[in-house]
Scaffold this active site. Structure first.
Site, PDB file in Angstrom:
ATOM      1  N   ASP A 258       0.419  -7.539   9.451  1.00  0.00           N
ATOM      2  CA  ASP A 258       0.979  -7.161   8.151  1.00  0.00           C
ATOM      3  C   ASP A 258       2.501  -7.088   8.188  1.00  0.00           C
ATOM      4  OD1 ASP A 258      -0.495  -6.773   5.859  1.00  0.00           O
ATOM      5  OD2 ASP A 258      -1.223  -4.795   6.432  1.00  0.00           O
TER       6      ASP A 258
ATOM      7  N   GLN B 141      -5.671  -1.308   5.762  1.00  0.00           N
ATOM      8  CA  GLN B 141      -5.542  -1.547   4.325  1.00  0.00           C
ATOM      9  C   GLN B 141      -4.817  -0.369   3.665  1.00  0.00           C
ATOM     10  OE1 GLN B 141      -6.276  -4.350   2.805  1.00  0.00           O
ATOM     11  NE2 GLN B 141      -5.930  -3.683   0.715  1.00  0.00           N
TER      12      GLN B 141
ATOM     13  N   LYS C  86     -10.688 -10.834   3.209  1.00  0.00           N
ATOM     14  CA  LYS C  86      -9.877 -11.154   4.393  1.00  0.00           C
ATOM     15  C   LYS C  86     -10.781 -11.501   5.571  1.00  0.00           C
ATOM     16  CE  LYS C  86      -6.103  -8.256   2.753  1.00  0.00           C
ATOM     17  NZ  LYS C  86      -5.437  -6.941   2.759  1.00  0.00           N
TER      18      LYS C  86
HETATM   19  N1  GUN Z   1      -2.781  -3.385   0.013  1.00  0.00           N
HETATM   20  C1  GUN Z   1      -2.372  -4.282  -0.913  1.00  0.00           C
HETATM   21  N2  GUN Z   1      -1.769  -5.334  -0.321  1.00  0.00           N
HETATM   22  C2  GUN Z   1      -1.822  -5.106   1.002  1.00  0.00           C
HETATM   23  C3  GUN Z   1      -1.355  -5.839   2.137  1.00  0.00           C
HETATM   24  O1  GUN Z   1      -0.771  -6.924   2.046  1.00  0.00           O
HETATM   25  N3  GUN Z   1      -1.576  -5.246   3.344  1.00  0.00           N
HETATM   26  C4  GUN Z   1      -2.196  -4.050   3.458  1.00  0.00           C
HETATM   27  N4  GUN Z   1      -2.358  -3.552   4.676  1.00  0.00           N
HETATM   28  N5  GUN Z   1      -2.628  -3.341   2.431  1.00  0.00           N
HETATM   29  C5  GUN Z   1      -2.447  -3.874   1.211  1.00  0.00           C
END
Ligand code: GUN
Length: 288
Positions: A118, A95, A51
C-alpha cells in the site's frame, strides 16, 4: 461527449496480464498477498474480496485474515506482526479505515517496507518524499499509469489535486511533481479559496474528496485532463442508492479533453497497481 475516455478497465486488464506474464516468466514463484480486515464494514469486505480474486486470477496466492471490530491495539498488532515475520507472505494490506479506537499509523508501521504493497508506512512515504524508488500507494500510482498509457505529458503543466489525504492526495501530488513527470502541482482542500477558478486554470484536475459531482462543467478548462478518484453513495427518495464520483461526468465530458469514467476509471487502476506492487514487493524480498 467531447472528451476521450481514460479507460481504467482496459489499462488495468493490460497491467494484470503483464504481471501474470512476469510471474510465469519467473517460474511461477509462490508470491502471496495477504489482506487484513478489522470489522465487518460491507464495502471494505467487498474491496478485500476483489483484491484477493484479482491476485488468484493472475497466478498469485492470496490469504485473508478477518479480525473482530472489537480487537484491541495489541491484538491487531499481533496479527500484523506475525505476517511481517512470515517468509511465505510477500505483501501485506491492512484495509482502511480501521475502527476508531485503533491507532492506524502504529499498526501500518508494523509492516516491513519491502512488504508494504500500500506504500503507506512511515518508511515508504519517506522514501517517496526523497524521490527514491520504492512502493508507492496504489491509487496515486494508478493515476500516473493511466497518464503514461495514454501518452499524456504533464511536464511543465498546471495540475490541481483536490484532497490532501495520506492515501491519495498527498502522495499523488508528490508523484506528479517528481522529476520526470514535472507537473506544477496545487494541493487544494476544504479551505482553498476560489476552488472553481483554481481548477479552471489547470491542465490536469484530479478530484479525490468524496463529494458527489463537485467538479462541474464550468470548473474545467476546455481540453483539460480530468481524473475522478472520489466515490460517494447517493441515496434516492425511493431508497435506492448509487455510487457517484466527484466529477459530473456528463457535464464535464462536454468540455474536458480526457476524462475517467466512474466506475471503470481510477478504481480499476488501484486494484491493478496493487498487483504490480505485490510483484515489486516479491522482487524486493528476492523471490524473483
Ligand atoms: N481503503 C480504501 N482504499 C484503500 C487502499 O488503497 N488501501 C487500503 N489499505 N485501504 C483502503
Amino acid at each position: 461527449m467531447n472528451a476521450q475516455l481514460l479507460d481504467g478497465n482496459a489499462v488495468a486488464a493490460a497491467t494484470r496480464a503483464k504481471v501474470a506474464a512476469e510471474l510465469v516468466e519467473a517460474g511461477s514463484p509462490a508470491v502471496c498477498l495477504t489482506t487484513v480486515l478489522v470489522g465487518e464494514d460491507p464495502p471494505s469486505q467487498r474491496y478485500v474480496r476483489m483484491k484477493g480474486r484479482d491476485a488468484t486470477e493472475i497466478g498469485m496466492a492470496s490469504r485473508h485474515i478477518d479480525v473482530p471490530a472489537s480487537a484491541s491495539q495489541d491484538q491487531v498488532a499481533e496479527v500484523v506482526g506475525a505476517l511481517a515475520n512470515d517468509p511465505s507472505v510477500h505483501g501485506i494490506l491492512v484495509q482502511l479505515p480501521l475502527p476508531g479506537h485503533l491507532d492506524t499509523d502504529a499498526i501500518i508501521d508494523l509492516i516491513p517496507s519491502a512488504k508494504d504493497v500500500d506504500g503507506l508506512t512511515r518508511s515508504s512515504l519517506g522514501t517517496l518524499v526523497r524521490g527514491a524508488p520504492g512502493l508507492v500507494p496504489c491509487t496515486p500510482l494508478g493515476v500516473i499509469r493511466l497518464l503514461e498509457h495514454y501518452g499524456l505529458d504533464v511536464a511543465g503543466k498546471r495540475a490541481i489535486v483536490i484532497g490532501r489525504s495520506m492515501l491519495v492526495g498527498l502522495p499523488l501530488s508528490l508523484l506528479l511533481a517528481r522529476k520526470g513527470i514535472d507537473a506544477t502541482v496545487t494541493i487544494a482542500h476544504s479551505r482553498t479559496a476560489d476552488l472553481r477558478d483554481r481548477c479552471r486554470e489547470a491542465d490536469l484536475v484530479v478530484a479525490a474528496v468524496g463529494s458527489a459531482r463537485m467538479v462541474q462543467r464550468d470548473w474545467v478548462k476546455p481540453g483539460a485532463i480530468v481524473m475522478d478518484v472520489g466515490i460517494s453513495r447517493e441515496t434516492h427518495v425511493d431508497g435506492t442508492t448509487k455510487l457517484v464520483g466527484d466529477v459530473d461526468f456528463d457535464a464535464v465530458g462536454e468540455v474536458a479533453g480526457w476524462l475517467t469514467p466512474m466506475p471503470g476509471g481510477t478504481g480499476a487502476m488501484t486494484r491493478a497497481c496493487l498487483m504490480e506492487n505485490t510483484l515489486l514487493a516479491a522482487r524486493l524480498q528476492g523471490i524473483l
